[in-house]
Write a protein that holds these residues in place. Sequence first.
Motif, PDB file in Angstrom:
ATOM      1  N   LEU A   1      40.747  46.094  34.721  1.00 27.79           N
ATOM      2  CA  LEU A   1      41.725  45.020  34.811  1.00 27.79           C
ATOM      3  C   LEU A   1      41.941  44.718  36.291  1.00 27.79           C
ATOM      4  O   LEU A   1      42.453  45.560  37.033  1.00 27.79           O
ATOM      5  N   VAL A   2      41.496  43.544  36.723  1.00 27.68           N
ATOM      6  CA  VAL A   2      41.675  43.126  38.115  1.00 27.68           C
ATOM      7  C   VAL A   2      42.891  42.218  38.170  1.00 27.68           C
ATOM      8  O   VAL A   2      42.952  41.208  37.467  1.00 27.68           O
ATOM      9  N   VAL A   3      43.867  42.585  38.991  1.00 24.63           N
ATOM     10  CA  VAL A   3      45.074  41.787  39.159  1.00 24.63           C
ATOM     11  C   VAL A   3      44.983  41.105  40.521  1.00 24.63           C
ATOM     12  O   VAL A   3      45.022  41.763  41.559  1.00 24.63           O
ATOM     13  N   VAL A   4      44.815  39.781  40.495  1.00 26.35           N
ATOM     14  CA  VAL A   4      44.757  38.996  41.727  1.00 26.35           C
ATOM     15  C   VAL A   4      46.193  38.646  42.089  1.00 26.35           C
ATOM     16  O   VAL A   4      46.864  37.897  41.385  1.00 26.35           O
ATOM     17  N   ASP A   5      46.660  39.210  43.201  1.00 29.12           N
ATOM     18  CA  ASP A   5      48.070  39.134  43.592  1.00 29.12           C
ATOM     19  C   ASP A   5      48.387  37.830  44.317  1.00 29.12           C
ATOM     20  O   ASP A   5      48.439  37.771  45.534  1.00 29.12           O
ATOM     21  N   GLY A   6      48.596  36.790  43.545  1.00 29.41           N
ATOM     22  CA  GLY A   6      48.963  35.500  44.114  1.00 29.41           C
ATOM     23  C   GLY A   6      47.785  34.539  44.147  1.00 29.41           C
ATOM     24  O   GLY A   6      46.675  34.897  43.792  1.00 29.41           O
ATOM     25  N   PRO A   7      48.030  33.312  44.579  1.00 32.60           N
ATOM     26  CA  PRO A   7      46.973  32.300  44.599  1.00 32.60           C
ATOM     27  C   PRO A   7      45.791  32.743  45.467  1.00 32.60           C
ATOM     28  O   PRO A   7      45.961  33.068  46.639  1.00 32.60           O
ATOM     29  N   ASP A   8      44.620  32.782  44.883  1.00 38.33           N
ATOM     30  CA  ASP A   8      43.406  33.193  45.587  1.00 38.33           C
ATOM     31  C   ASP A   8      42.197  32.662  44.810  1.00 38.33           C
ATOM     32  O   ASP A   8      41.503  33.412  44.138  1.00 38.33           O
ATOM     33  N   PRO A   9      41.963  31.340  44.870  1.00 38.32           N
ATOM     34  CA  PRO A   9      40.891  30.735  44.077  1.00 38.32           C
ATOM     35  C   PRO A   9      39.506  31.301  44.376  1.00 38.32           C
ATOM     36  O   PRO A   9      38.664  31.386  43.494  1.00 38.32           O
ATOM     37  N   GLU A  10      39.255  31.711  45.619  1.00 38.82           N
ATOM     38  CA  GLU A  10      37.937  32.238  45.972  1.00 38.82           C
ATOM     39  C   GLU A  10      37.648  33.541  45.218  1.00 38.82           C
ATOM     40  O   GLU A  10      36.553  33.716  44.675  1.00 38.82           O
ATOM     41  N   THR A  11      38.618  34.439  45.174  1.00 41.78           N
ATOM     42  CA  THR A  11      38.419  35.697  44.457  1.00 41.78           C
ATOM     43  C   THR A  11      38.304  35.458  42.963  1.00 41.78           C
ATOM     44  O   THR A  11      37.436  36.037  42.299  1.00 41.78           O
ATOM     45  N   VAL A  12      39.148  34.600  42.413  1.00 42.04           N
ATOM     46  CA  VAL A  12      39.089  34.304  40.978  1.00 42.04           C
ATOM     47  C   VAL A  12      37.731  33.710  40.622  1.00 42.04           C
ATOM     48  O   VAL A  12      37.116  34.098  39.623  1.00 42.04           O
ATOM     49  N   ALA A  13      37.218  32.795  41.442  1.00 40.35           N
ATOM     50  CA  ALA A  13      35.911  32.189  41.181  1.00 40.35           C
ATOM     51  C   ALA A  13      34.798  33.227  41.241  1.00 40.35           C
ATOM     52  O   ALA A  13      33.896  33.230  40.394  1.00 40.35           O
ATOM     53  N   ALA A  14      34.865  34.125  42.209  1.00 36.52           N
ATOM     54  CA  ALA A  14      33.846  35.169  42.317  1.00 36.52           C
ATOM     55  C   ALA A  14      33.876  36.087  41.100  1.00 36.52           C
ATOM     56  O   ALA A  14      32.829  36.496  40.595  1.00 36.52           O
ATOM     57  N   LEU A  15      35.062  36.385  40.608  1.00 31.32           N
ATOM     58  CA  LEU A  15      35.178  37.257  39.436  1.00 31.32           C
ATOM     59  C   LEU A  15      34.709  36.542  38.170  1.00 31.32           C
ATOM     60  O   LEU A  15      34.147  37.171  37.273  1.00 31.32           O
ATOM     61  N   ASP A  16      34.913  35.233  38.090  1.00 30.58           N
ATOM     62  CA  ASP A  16      34.439  34.461  36.939  1.00 30.58           C
ATOM     63  C   ASP A  16      32.917  34.486  36.856  1.00 30.58           C
ATOM     64  O   ASP A  16      32.348  34.473  35.769  1.00 30.58           O
ATOM     65  N   LEU A  17      32.265  34.530  37.992  1.00 28.84           N
ATOM     66  CA  LEU A  17      30.807  34.538  38.018  1.00 28.84           C
ATOM     67  C   LEU A  17      30.223  35.893  37.636  1.00 28.84           C
ATOM     68  O   LEU A  17      29.049  35.976  37.294  1.00 28.84           O
TER      69      LEU A  17
END
Length: 78
Positions: free
Chosen positions: A35-51
């Motif tokens: 479970l990765v919790v992205v702490d606040g707005p961070d579209p770059e990390t979210v996009a990398a994790l989606d890939l």
Amino acid sequence: MPLISVIIPTRYRPQLVQRAIDSVLSQTHNDLEILVVVDGPDPETVAALDLAGEQRVTVLALEHNVGLAEARNVGVRH
């Protein structure tokens, strides 16, 4: 063996969180979830994790920064 849950809080570190995920997935015990919790707005990390496309990885992207400890607690409560 029981399912093991690994909680990884992160923010602004897409390459580092991917290394952490790869490390968990390389363990000999395979009955686990990440479970990765992205702490606040961070579209770059979210996009990398989606890939990444790994089905054992769940991403929780928080709307606001809550700090490391609370981000970890959010993961525990999830």
